[in-house]
Design a protein around this motif. Structure first.
Motif, PDB file in Angstrom:
ATOM      1  N   GLU A 131      36.961  48.009  34.585  1.00 15.19           N
ATOM      2  CA  GLU A 131      37.466  47.106  35.611  1.00 15.19           C
ATOM      3  C   GLU A 131      37.400  47.789  36.976  1.00 15.19           C
ATOM      4  O   GLU A 131      37.633  48.988  37.106  1.00 15.19           O
ATOM      5  N   GLY A 132      37.021  47.006  37.976  1.00 10.85           N
ATOM      6  CA  GLY A 132      36.884  47.537  39.323  1.00 10.85           C
ATOM      7  C   GLY A 132      36.076  46.584  40.179  1.00 10.85           C
ATOM      8  O   GLY A 132      35.744  45.469  39.757  1.00 10.85           O
ATOM      9  N   ASN A 133      35.768  46.997  41.403  1.00 13.04           N
ATOM     10  CA  ASN A 133      34.940  46.171  42.292  1.00 13.04           C
ATOM     11  C   ASN A 133      33.517  46.126  41.755  1.00 13.04           C
ATOM     12  O   ASN A 133      32.924  47.160  41.441  1.00 13.04           O
ATOM     13  N   ALA A 134      32.966  44.906  41.645  1.00 10.99           N
ATOM     14  CA  ALA A 134      31.711  44.722  40.934  1.00 10.99           C
ATOM     15  C   ALA A 134      30.695  43.937  41.749  1.00 10.99           C
ATOM     16  O   ALA A 134      31.018  43.334  42.780  1.00 10.99           O
ATOM     17  N   ILE A 135      29.442  43.965  41.267  1.00 11.55           N
ATOM     18  CA  ILE A 135      28.337  43.214  41.863  1.00 11.55           C
ATOM     19  C   ILE A 135      27.746  42.321  40.780  1.00 11.55           C
ATOM     20  O   ILE A 135      27.459  42.777  39.666  1.00 11.55           O
ATOM     21  N   ILE A 136      27.586  41.042  41.109  1.00 11.70           N
ATOM     22  CA  ILE A 136      26.982  40.091  40.177  1.00 11.70           C
ATOM     23  C   ILE A 136      25.858  39.368  40.911  1.00 11.70           C
ATOM     24  O   ILE A 136      26.068  38.825  42.007  1.00 11.70           O
ATOM     25  N   ASP A 137      24.678  39.387  40.320  1.00 12.82           N
ATOM     26  CA  ASP A 137      23.496  38.738  40.928  1.00 12.82           C
ATOM     27  C   ASP A 137      23.241  39.252  42.332  1.00 12.82           C
ATOM     28  O   ASP A 137      22.892  38.499  43.254  1.00 12.82           O
ATOM     29  N   GLY A 143      29.841  55.300  43.286  1.00 14.63           N
ATOM     30  CA  GLY A 143      30.831  55.545  44.326  1.00 14.63           C
ATOM     31  C   GLY A 143      32.026  54.629  44.262  1.00 14.63           C
ATOM     32  O   GLY A 143      33.012  54.833  44.974  1.00 14.63           O
ATOM     33  N   GLY A 144      31.953  53.586  43.410  1.00 20.88           N
ATOM     34  CA  GLY A 144      33.072  52.668  43.291  1.00 20.88           C
ATOM     35  C   GLY A 144      34.184  53.225  42.399  1.00 20.88           C
ATOM     36  O   GLY A 144      33.954  54.061  41.530  1.00 20.88           O
ATOM     37  N   GLU A 145      35.394  52.750  42.664  1.00 22.97           N
ATOM     38  CA  GLU A 145      36.532  53.123  41.828  1.00 22.97           C
ATOM     39  C   GLU A 145      36.602  52.174  40.636  1.00 22.97           C
ATOM     40  O   GLU A 145      36.477  50.950  40.798  1.00 22.97           O
ATOM     41  N   ALA A 146      36.811  52.714  39.454  1.00 22.40           N
ATOM     42  CA  ALA A 146      36.873  51.881  38.256  1.00 22.40           C
ATOM     43  C   ALA A 146      37.863  52.472  37.256  1.00 22.40           C
ATOM     44  O   ALA A 146      38.098  53.688  37.233  1.00 22.40           O
ATOM     45  N   LYS A 147      38.428  51.601  36.470  1.00 22.77           N
ATOM     46  CA  LYS A 147      39.273  52.015  35.351  1.00 22.77           C
ATOM     47  C   LYS A 147      38.472  51.790  34.080  1.00 22.77           C
ATOM     48  O   LYS A 147      38.089  50.667  33.755  1.00 22.77           O
ATOM     49  N   THR A 199      35.886  57.745  39.864  1.00 21.25           N
ATOM     50  CA  THR A 199      34.898  57.384  40.867  1.00 21.25           C
ATOM     51  C   THR A 199      33.538  57.523  40.200  1.00 21.25           C
ATOM     52  O   THR A 199      33.178  58.606  39.730  1.00 21.25           O
ATOM     53  N   LEU A 200      32.795  56.430  40.130  1.00 22.63           N
ATOM     54  CA  LEU A 200      31.571  56.417  39.335  1.00 22.63           C
ATOM     55  C   LEU A 200      30.471  57.253  39.977  1.00 22.63           C
ATOM     56  O   LEU A 200      30.121  57.066  41.151  1.00 22.63           O
ATOM     57  N   ASP A 201      29.926  58.188  39.187  1.00 21.15           N
ATOM     58  CA  ASP A 201      28.804  59.005  39.628  1.00 21.15           C
ATOM     59  C   ASP A 201      27.476  58.312  39.383  1.00 21.15           C
ATOM     60  O   ASP A 201      26.444  58.712  39.928  1.00 21.15           O
ATOM     61  N   GLU A 202      27.479  57.319  38.504  1.00 23.39           N
ATOM     62  CA  GLU A 202      26.267  56.547  38.252  1.00 23.39           C
ATOM     63  C   GLU A 202      26.640  55.095  37.985  1.00 23.39           C
ATOM     64  O   GLU A 202      27.775  54.780  37.642  1.00 23.39           O
ATOM     65  N   GLU A 203      25.689  54.238  38.187  1.00 26.65           N
ATOM     66  CA  GLU A 203      25.918  52.805  38.033  1.00 26.65           C
ATOM     67  C   GLU A 203      26.183  52.439  36.575  1.00 26.65           C
ATOM     68  O   GLU A 203      25.552  52.972  35.663  1.00 26.65           O
ATOM     69  N   ILE A 204      27.129  51.523  36.366  1.00 23.68           N
ATOM     70  CA  ILE A 204      27.396  50.984  35.035  1.00 23.68           C
ATOM     71  C   ILE A 204      27.008  49.517  35.023  1.00 23.68           C
ATOM     72  O   ILE A 204      27.475  48.733  35.851  1.00 23.68           O
ATOM     73  N   GLU A 205      26.127  49.145  34.087  1.00 20.77           N
ATOM     74  CA  GLU A 205      25.787  47.738  33.906  1.00 20.77           C
ATOM     75  C   GLU A 205      26.418  47.261  32.609  1.00 20.77           C
ATOM     76  O   GLU A 205      26.132  47.768  31.532  1.00 20.77           O
ATOM     77  N   TRP A 206      27.292  46.306  32.741  1.00 19.55           N
ATOM     78  CA  TRP A 206      28.061  45.791  31.606  1.00 19.55           C
ATOM     79  C   TRP A 206      27.796  44.299  31.514  1.00 19.55           C
ATOM     80  O   TRP A 206      28.246  43.545  32.367  1.00 19.55           O
ATOM     81  N   GLU A 207      27.024  43.881  30.513  1.00 17.79           N
ATOM     82  CA  GLU A 207      26.527  42.520  30.456  1.00 17.79           C
ATOM     83  C   GLU A 207      25.782  42.248  31.767  1.00 17.79           C
ATOM     84  O   GLU A 207      24.839  42.944  32.083  1.00 17.79           O
ATOM     85  N   ASP A 208      26.182  41.270  32.571  1.00 12.13           N
ATOM     86  CA  ASP A 208      25.488  40.998  33.833  1.00 12.13           C
ATOM     87  C   ASP A 208      26.309  41.449  35.039  1.00 12.13           C
ATOM     88  O   ASP A 208      26.029  41.052  36.173  1.00 12.13           O
ATOM     89  N   VAL A 209      27.312  42.288  34.786  1.00 14.76           N
ATOM     90  CA  VAL A 209      28.158  42.808  35.858  1.00 14.76           C
ATOM     91  C   VAL A 209      27.778  44.259  36.131  1.00 14.76           C
ATOM     92  O   VAL A 209      27.610  45.058  35.199  1.00 14.76           O
ATOM     93  N   ILE A 210      27.622  44.591  37.414  1.00 16.45           N
ATOM     94  CA  ILE A 210      27.260  45.955  37.808  1.00 16.45           C
ATOM     95  C   ILE A 210      28.418  46.579  38.569  1.00 16.45           C
ATOM     96  O   ILE A 210      28.950  45.984  39.524  1.00 16.45           O
ATOM     97  N   TYR A 211      28.806  47.770  38.138  1.00 11.63           N
ATOM     98  CA  TYR A 211      29.810  48.561  38.840  1.00 11.63           C
ATOM     99  C   TYR A 211      29.059  49.693  39.537  1.00 11.63           C
ATOM    100  O   TYR A 211      28.487  50.570  38.882  1.00 11.63           O
TER     101      TYR A 211
END
Length: 278
Positions: free
Chosen positions: A166-172, A122-126, A107-119
């Motif tokens: 990998e996980g639920n992401a935000i783009i733009d 609070g989101g679940e990610a692998k 469970t992400l404690d801070e935002e991850i920006e990977w290229e133009d994808v933001i995780y």
């Protein structure tokens, strides 16, 4: 009969002298092939930055070990070898390899920006990464003696870096559902290096080596340090045990189709190996 006895005495005398000469010199200094296998226990610091729409210099690197909630230490198999391939035993080739990695659902404690994808937070990610190190080094002994060897040469450290999120992401600014982002790159870093062996007895030998370089080649710039002091105890003629401490530091900025970003990697810790020599 007298001739046979003379030959036997000669062979025994010559063989004894040869054995004494070989026995007085530690196998680390005398033998052509030295192969080691064991475990490396490094503390890790793995940071990767992936370029997106933001400028690379402003891109914050991701601390993967902190993101994954990992302990800083890891046990990993380590292999190395040395072959004195010339007749004089002055020229040698050496190699080394090990691999570290981790995969975890977090469970992400801070935002991850990977290229133009933001995780988002609070989101679940692998999250996963894998780093393999491969070192090849060609060198020549500069000074040799009954109890020492000093040498230097050129080599290449090859880094194979893979990472993914990998996980639920935000783009733009919009929810994009499930997304997987991954990168991989093989980075060859050339280096110069030196080594020193000192064997006060035929059982004990102390060693130290250092590799260094800072280079810019086409679309890759980076640097490395590899420092390793150690001690070897010869148990029997063809078998010994080695304990050393190894510090490795790599940094690079990369602008390739498969990987646009940066990384900073540090590994430091002891290793123990069983040594075979012949």
């Amino acid at each position: 009969m007298k001739d046979i006895l003379t030959i036997v005495i000669f062979l025994v005398t010559f063989g004894s002298a040869f054995s004494q000469q070989e026995d007085d010199k530690h196998p680390l200094l005398a033998d052509r092939f030295i192969i080691g296998a064991g475990w490396y226990f490094p503390a890790r610091d793995v940071k990767l930055g992936i370029e997106g729409s933001v400028d690379l210099e402003e891109q914050e690197e991701i601390d993967f070990d902190e993101t994954l909630g990992l302990e800083k230490g890891e046990n990993t198999f380590n292999f190395n070898f040395m072959w004195r391939f010339s007749k004089s035993k002055l020229w040698s080739v050496r190699g080394e390899s090990f691999k570290v990695g981790a995969t975890r659902n977090v469970t992400l404690d801070e935002e991850i920006e990977w290229e133009d994808v933001i995780y988002p937070v609070g989101g679940e990610a692998k999250v996963s990464y894998e780093i393999g190190l491969y070192r090849i080094f060609f060198g020549r002994a500069i000074s040799t003696g009954q109890k020492h060897e000093l040498g230097g040469g050129l080599g290449i450290h090859g880094l194979n870096v893979k990472a993914s999120v990998e996980g639920n992401a935000i783009i733009d600014g919009q929810s994009a559902g499930f997304e997987r982002s991954d990168v991989s790159a093989f980075l060859p870093l050339p280096n110069i290096g030196f080594w020193y062996f000192w064997a006060p007895t035929d059982r004990w030998a102390f060693s130290a080596s250092v590799d260094w370089f800072d280079v810019k080649i086409d679309n890759i710039s980076g640097g490395l340090w590899n420092v390793s002091p150690g001690v070897t105890f010869q148990i029997i003629r063809n078998l010994g045990v080695n304990v050393n401490y190894q510090f490795l530091k790599f940094n690079a900025d990369i602008n390739k189709d498969s990987f646009k970003g940066s990384f900073d990697l540090k590994f430091s810790g002891p290793s123990i190996r069983v040594i075979g020599n012949f």
